[in-house]
Every structure is written in C-alpha cells, then in structure tokens.
Scaffold this motif. Structure first.
Motif, PDB file in Angstrom:
ATOM      1  N   ARG A   1       0.840  -1.208   0.000  1.00  0.00           N
ATOM      2  CA  ARG A   1       0.000   0.000   0.000  1.00  0.00           C
ATOM      3  C   ARG A   1       0.871   1.254   0.000  1.00  0.00           C
ATOM      4  O   ARG A   1       0.579   2.224  -0.702  1.00  0.00           O
ATOM      5  CB  ARG A   1      -0.917  -0.011   1.213  1.00  0.00           C
TER       6      ARG A   1
ATOM      7  N   LYS B   1      -1.905   9.409   5.328  1.00  0.00           N
ATOM      8  CA  LYS B   1      -1.318   8.303   4.571  1.00  0.00           C
ATOM      9  C   LYS B   1      -0.742   7.250   5.518  1.00  0.00           C
ATOM     10  O   LYS B   1      -0.897   6.044   5.304  1.00  0.00           O
ATOM     11  CB  LYS B   1      -0.233   8.808   3.624  1.00  0.00           C
TER      12      LYS B   1
ATOM     13  N   ASP C   1      -3.396   5.018   6.911  1.00  0.00           N
ATOM     14  CA  ASP C   1      -3.786   3.992   5.949  1.00  0.00           C
ATOM     15  C   ASP C   1      -2.837   2.796   6.006  1.00  0.00           C
ATOM     16  O   ASP C   1      -3.260   1.637   6.055  1.00  0.00           O
ATOM     17  CB  ASP C   1      -3.761   4.565   4.527  1.00  0.00           C
TER      18      ASP C   1
ATOM     19  N   SER D   1      -3.673  -0.984   7.419  1.00  0.00           N
ATOM     20  CA  SER D   1      -3.578  -2.160   6.552  1.00  0.00           C
ATOM     21  C   SER D   1      -2.811  -3.272   7.251  1.00  0.00           C
ATOM     22  O   SER D   1      -3.183  -4.450   7.175  1.00  0.00           O
ATOM     23  CB  SER D   1      -2.895  -1.795   5.230  1.00  0.00           C
TER      24      SER D   1
ATOM     25  N   PHE E   1     -12.989   1.905   5.079  1.00  0.00           N
ATOM     26  CA  PHE E   1     -11.564   1.630   4.907  1.00  0.00           C
ATOM     27  C   PHE E   1     -11.387   0.258   4.281  1.00  0.00           C
ATOM     28  O   PHE E   1     -11.932  -0.734   4.774  1.00  0.00           O
ATOM     29  CB  PHE E   1     -10.842   1.687   6.252  1.00  0.00           C
TER      30      PHE E   1
ATOM     31  N   THR F   1      -7.319   6.235   1.052  1.00  0.00           N
ATOM     32  CA  THR F   1      -8.713   6.184   1.475  1.00  0.00           C
ATOM     33  C   THR F   1      -9.383   7.543   1.301  1.00  0.00           C
ATOM     34  O   THR F   1     -10.550   7.628   0.918  1.00  0.00           O
ATOM     35  CB  THR F   1      -8.799   5.744   2.945  1.00  0.00           C
TER      36      THR F   1
END
Length: 806
Positions: A101, A253, A256, A260, A498, A506
């Motif tokens: 990601r 960021k 995110d 993950s 999400f 996202t």
C-alpha cells in the motif's frame, strides 16, 4: 500439472530429491528478481518488530520511496512475546500488505532466502516495485514489560539464540551469537546511503527492550562499515504523550498504511489505529527522531536528561537536593528538574533495573521507610533494591517497592497501582499532547436558532464537537447543550469505509477525513443559525465545505469555495470565522504563511451560498508565522477584528487588529506579557461584562497542583493590565479547553474537558468529554462551578489541530 509432467520422466531418486528441494525452498524462490534502480539512494531501516517501522519510523521510509530511493527494512524479531511460527507468518503477511500500500502497487511479492555474512535470511521483494525489500531475520522476541529478552541475552550475556524457521514447513532454524549477528547486520547495511533505526539511548521499559537492543546492534554494525553514513535514531513508545508533529497529509497516509498492517495482525480491520485513544493509534501522528552519523563514537548507552512531568497537574518532578525528598513544582526549565535513567547490572528483561539520577547532584532517588529520598548512588552491581526503578513507556513509573508514582493534590506520592487515572501518567517533557495550544476540541454557537421570550430572537449557544470513527478515518458531529441532562445528539454521521487491500488513498478529493480537515463554526449564510464549515485539501488547493444547520441537524457538506493550488492547507497557519465585512454573515480569514517567515491575512467574504475569491487584507510581515488568532467584537462596529497571539522569548505578545471592511489595520507588534508563558497559556475571547467589546481570558497552570488560575484583560484602544478572576479547582489545566459564551445574557467561561477516568495498560487517554461552566459576576470574578453531564465519545478523540505551528 506442469511439475507432474516433468517428474514423470525422472527416476524415483530424482523425484524424491526434487520433492525434498521443493519443500525446503521458499515459494517462488526460482522467480527472477526484477532489477531495482537505486541511483537516488538506498535507505536501510533496522527495527525490532514488524510494526516498529510503520509506527515509529514512517513517514521517513515512504518519503524516501517517493523520492526514488530504494528502501530496505530489516526486521530482527519474528512474532512477539514467544508466539508460535504461525504468528510470525501472520505478521509478515501484514507488513507485506502495508508496504504494498505504501508503494501503491498490488500485494505481490517474490520470496527467497538470501545469505548475509554466511547466515540465511528470508527476503521479500515487491514485484511491481523492486525498490522495496523486506529482510526477516526471525529472531525470538522478548517481553514488553519484563521477562526473558533473547536479543538482550545475546548482546549483554554472550548467549546464542536460535531463530524461527526460515522455511514455510517449519524447518531450517539458524543460530546466532553476538559476532555473527553483527556481521550479518553489517552485510545488510553495506548498500546503505542512509540508515534508520530506533532509540539505543534509553532504558527498559520506557522503550521495549527489543527496540533498544535492535538499535544498539545497528549502531555497532554501522560503526564497522568505515563510512560516515547518516543514521537516524527514532523514539518509540514515549512519542504517544508528545504533541503531534506530522503534517495532515503524512498522518492520513501513515494511518492507511498502519491500518492495513493491523487489518492482518488484529481482529478489528485495523480500526483501533484510527484514533488517539488506543496504543497503536497514539503513535500515528508523530515521528520524533535525532540525526547522527554511523561513525560517531560512543558507548552503547548514553543517558540523556529529561523532565518527568505529570500529565494531569502539568508539574515537574523537582530535586530538593541531597538528603531531601524530591517534590512536584511548576515546570520552569530549571536544572533541578532534569533527570536521567541509568541502567544497572541485571539480566535483560528484568524489572527494577534503572536508577533515577538527578542531573544536578548526581544523586539517586531511593524509596526507604515509606518515602522517597535523594542519596548517593549505589554501584551498578549493588544488591540494594531501594534505588531500582521500573519506568514503563513514561506512562506509569513503578517505584523500587512496586508502587506507582503519582501526583496527589500537588504533591509527589507513591501508592497503589490499581484504578490509575491521569494523575499517575508521566511524560518526558512539559510540552505534551495535553498542553499543545494548537489543539481545539469543541466549538460554541447558536446552531438551533431558537426563539425565546415570546418570539424574541436570543442566541443560545450549544457545544459542537467532532468525534473520530473507529471504522475508518471519518467522523461524527455532535451537538450538546450546557445542561445536567444528557443532551448530546449526533447531527451528522460521516462514515468513510476503509479497505485494507486498496492501493489508492482512502481519503480522496471529495472525502472528508478527520486527520486532514479543520473546522469553523459561524452563520455563513446569514439565516440566524450557525453552520459548520469543514476545510480540506482538494485538487492541489483547499476546499471549503458548508454544512448548513437546519436547527436539528447539519446538512451534507456542499462545496462553498474551492481555491487554486496557490492555497494549500499545509501553508495555512489558521482559519478564523467572523463577520469581518459587516455583512451579517460569517467570513473566513486565512492566515497564510509567507516565504519570509511572516503571514499574509486573506479574506474569503461570504455571499451566503458561496465564498468570494480570497482578497489580501494585510501583509502581516511583523507577525510570526506561528501566531494564533482570535476573532473579537468591539462596541460601536458590526465588523469583527482580530487579536494575534505570538511567542516572544517564551512570553505571550498580543496585537489588536481592526477591520475597515476591506482590510485589517493595526500596529505590529503589541503588548508583551512575560507573566504568561506562550507554551503554557490558553486564551479565549468574549464579552465578559456586556458592554459589546470582547475581552481576553488567560488560563495558566498554578504549578502547585492541577488547579488553574484565570486572568482577564480588558480590551479597548489599548490592552489593560491582567486581573485575576479566580482559581479553578475542578479541572486540570492539561484536560481543559476554554471558551467564553453568552448564556441568558450572562458571560460564562466554559471548559470542554476530559473526565479523569481510569486508564488501562494500553489505553492511555481515556475519559469522556464533559462541560463545566463558571459565570462571571459584575466585578468580572468567576462564580462557582456548574458541572454539566458527561457526553458521548472520548475527549481525546475530539481533539484536532486548529493551528499548524506553535
């Protein structure tokens, strides 16, 4: 099927040898690795666990990747706390997803075994972005709060340790001693242009023992490279108590990427990292590190002085000299408030292995006869237990006798460790997240637009606060009245789903996410009800989204104004709502950072349904870029003005700016008040005595406990001398955000504050939000506290950055 067809033409022995080789080799080991272009540089990051890099080092890694560097991350530890091999593989699955990601490509990796100084290591190379590489040494982990620490036993006691298996079938473990591990890590560091690691210069359990040893190993390995490579040392657990220091874009960021990872290593789809309440979420918006060089000489451990600050009372542990007990006092920066933790000889992972040393006297604090006293430090190998402390994450501090250090009514205490509150939480600096004066938690205004007294319109303010959601980076908006009844209601629910496997961010151009927005409250359309304005990055510029109040809810956001790319949120020190033009509608002032370190003040005038293009109202070159602004009203004019608050040599300086309807005017800079620390004073504005002119209210910690002194400054053509209005005993300075509101034609100091709730070992910032009010009397003194009900949600989940700098 292809393998079976090939095998049919082989002898039985060949088939058996082929099968054994296939079992022992990692999946996809034969796949050729794509070439990586590393001409921009090679960052090698060495950490302990498979989330340390994501939580504590990033965005350092992602920034290098975006700049074209090759990034290699070495995880020394596999799993954690003696977990089985399945957990090791689970964590590696999570880190692969997070790095994919981070790189913005699919989660598709080439796995193989690679030798470093004769020791095989599991390598994972990102197929569609070969500049990303992960190296898994898979050493066993140590206990986070005491217990056996294999890495420490290898480093300090000369023991050999064995890794988790390298092969997926559970075979092929590798044995390391100190020399072999140094050689292997040094070989991994060989291509480095720059090195990142964790903090080697602290003690357990302020940081996880594995963190400390991973950093010490990295430092020694790097020193043997013979090159002056930059190396960055990253603080880990204690950052959770420090102010946020990442930009909104970096925070969004990073959240995110971290979510993950924890969507795999967790059971809530990564949800606990979307807040500031739970352990992993505490670290996302922060990166604290120091730059050094690999060639720098020095031992493995160099203790650094720090303060020991109570998060509830904002007081510092202060030396009273040899033979006396340390005390709590106002944090002044005095040398008597500097301490360091010194390791003593013990097996790695053992509790009670740190001496608390006074930087001025070089004496140690001991616990004897039920109290604390400074005395000569015992030798490091002494059996005397009275000087052996156990600090944990600078949250809880355990005394030599197993008590918990706390602040009780302004005094230092060592008591029981059950049902702890913020009075037992400690930070390494007086600048904590709770004293960060950039933060806001609630806004106050007449969002209902009720009529009272037989139809006469009288504005009655409510508290509007925004809560993070746990299912993603969205937020919910609540409105609460100042009442003993539980009146808080959700006025807008903003869910942002999400997807942990997504490669795109996202939060896109039209998505409003908590970490990347700021809020204003004002009557932007002129209908008599205050509306919520949400300000977000969009299309390279800034979007202003109007959420109109209907009197019972906020409407869905509607784009009110979109700026060009010249107006980025990252350059806006602050947005301020006020009726600056005299139109009867709220306008938006943008304090925009200048290239020379000053500010320009621009205005988006409201037309009701939209905003006008920004107009320059003042080149405030004499005001620093870190200034904070308050809107103020002055009798005799319908146009709002501003008060600018600046830091001048640690003190607050105040400048008044008036509005002509098309510009701000005023002499720069105004009065300086040395009695008010810029870092430790909270300021609000409002009409205290009903004369139509807003005055200023200053809140500062007393220093003799959690109580707050409240001062008022009368505004006029000049600013008057501060006058003490009262002392608040029901609230902690660190847990309260002040506002002045008009209630029933009465000026009230309202604190949006945290209830001092019980904390858990991984839940650092508990406590519901609540409101407390203090009416001003006719002499401008504060009356008794009016304690209203607690409100839904968590205080810490309501805090957002109003200002960029402080």
């Amino acid at each position: 099927m292809r393998r079976l067809a090939v095998a049919c033409g082989l002898s039985l022995l060949s088939i058996m040898l082929w099968a054994i080789g296939a079992l022992l080799s990692p999946v996809m080991a034969q796949t050729p690795a794509p070439a990586a272009d590393c001409h921009a540089g090679s960052l090698i990051t060495v950490v302990a666990h498979l989330d340390d890099d994501l939580l504590f080092v990033n965005p350092g890694i992602s920034d290098k990747l975006a700049a074209g560097w090759c990034v290699t991350t070495v995880h020394l530890i596999g799993g954690a706390n003696g977990a089985n091999f399945d957990y090791v593989k689970l964590r590696e699955k999570g880190t692969r997803l997070a790095y994919a990601r981070m790189a913005g490509v699919p989660d598709d990796w080439i796995e193989s075994t690679v030798d470093f100084a004769g020791k095989p290591v599991h390598q994972m190379l990102l197929r569609q972005q070969p500049r990303v590489k992960l190296l898994e040494v898979r050493l066993p982990g140590g206990g986070v709060r005491g217990g056996r620490v294999p890495l420490g036993l290898l480093w300090d006691k000369g023991e050999s340790i064995e890794t988790y298996p390298l092969n997926a079938d559970g075979s092929n473990t590798i044995k390391y001693d100190r020399a072999a591990l140094i050689a292997s890590v040094r070989a991994m560091l060989a291509p480095a242009t720059e090195i990142y690691t964790l903090n080697p210069d602290t003690v357990p359990f302020i940081e996880h023992p594995d963190h400390i040893y991973a950093a010490r190993i990295t430092r020694v390995a790097a020193q043997g490279l013979g090159r002056d490579i930059p190396i960055g040392y990253h603080v880990t657990y204690p950052t959770g108590g420090l102010p946020k220091n990442l930009s909104a874009a970096d925070t969004q960021k990073k959240r995110d990427d971290v979510a993950s990872y924890f969507a795999i290593d967790g059971d809530d789809n990564g949800g606990h990292v979307f807040g500031e309440y739970q352990w992993d979420g505490n670290w996302v918006a922060r990166r604290y590190w120091t730059r050094a060089h690999a060639s720098d000489p020095g031992p493995d451990f160099q203790p650094r002085p720090m303060q020991i600050v109570n998060e509830y009372s904002s007081q510092c542990v202060t030396s009273a000299g040899a033979g006396a007990a340390p005390a709590l006092a106002a944090c002044t920066g005095a040398k008597t408030q500097d301490w360091h933790w010194q390791e003593v000889s013990a097996a790695p992972g053992t509790k009670n292995t740190a001496q608390l040393v006074d930087e001025t006297t070089r004496q140690c604090v001991a616990e004897r006869d039920g109290g604390l006293i400074e005395e000569a430090c015992s030798p490091p190998d002494s059996a005397d237990a009275a000087q052996k402390w156990t600090p944990w994450d600078f949250g809880y501090v355990y005394t030599p006798l197993g008590h918990c250090l706390a602040a009780r009514n302004g005094a230092l205490a060592a008591g029981g460790c059950s049902s702890l509150t913020a009075e037992s939480r400690w930070a390494p600096s007086a600048r904590t997240q709770w004293t960060d004066n950039r933060e806001e938690g609630a806004l106050f205004g007449d969002v209902r637009g009720d009529t009272v007294d037989g139809g006469v319109d009288e504005r009655r303010p409510s508290a509007v606060y925004v809560q993070r959601r746990k299912d993603g980076p969205g937020f919910n908006v609540w409105v609460a009245d100042m009442s003993r009844l539980e009146t808080a209601e959700p006025w807008y629910l903003n869910a942002v789903p999400f997807d942990p496997r997504a490669t795109a961010p996202t939060c896109t151009a039209n998505t409003l996410c908590f970490d990347s927005v700021r809020f204003l409250l004002g009557d932007f359309d002129g209908d008599g009800r205050d509306d919520l304005m949400v300000i977000s990055p969009r299309n390279g510029g800034t979007a202003f989204w109007l959420m109109r109040s209907t009197g019972t809810r906020f409407e869905a956001p509607r784009l009110w104004y979109q700026t060009s790319t010249a107006w980025k949120p990252a350059n806006a020190q602050q947005y301020v709502a006020g009726n600056f033009t005299g139109s009867g509608r709220a306008d938006v002032m943008i304090a925009h950072k200048r290239g020379d370190g000053g500010l320009n003040l621009w205005l988006l005038a409201s037309t009701g349904k939209t905003g006008r293009a920004p107009a320059l109202w003042m080149q405030a070159s004499g005001i620093s870029a870190s200034a904070r602004f308050l809107p103020v009203h002055t009798a005799g004019t319908s146009r709002a003005g501003l008060v600018a608050l600046e830091n001048v040599d640690g003190a607050i300086a105040l400048t008044q700016l008036t509005s002509s309807g098309s510009a701000f005017e005023g002499a720069l800079r105004g009065n300086t008040y040395p009695q008010f620390s810029s870092a430790m004073t909270k300021v609000a504005a409002g009409d205290i005595d009903g004369d139509g002119t807003d005055d200023l209210v200053m809140l500062q910690p007393r220093g003799d406990g959690p109580d707050i002194d409240v001062w008022t400054i009368r505004r006029g053509a000049t600013l008057a001398t501060p006058v003490l209005a009262g002392t608040l005993k029901e609230s902690s300075y660190a847990d309260a955000l002040p506002h002045i509101v008009q209630r029933d034609r009465q000026a009230t100091l309202v604190l949006f504050k945290r209830a001092n709730a019980k904390l858990g070992p991984f839940y650092y910032t508990g406590g519901a939000p609540m409101l407390i009010g203090y009416d001003f009397d006719t002499t401008r003194k504060l009356g008794a506290a009016q304690i209203w009900s607690e409100m839904p949600g968590l205080f810490s989940e309501s805090l957002w950055l109003r200002n960029l700098s402080q």
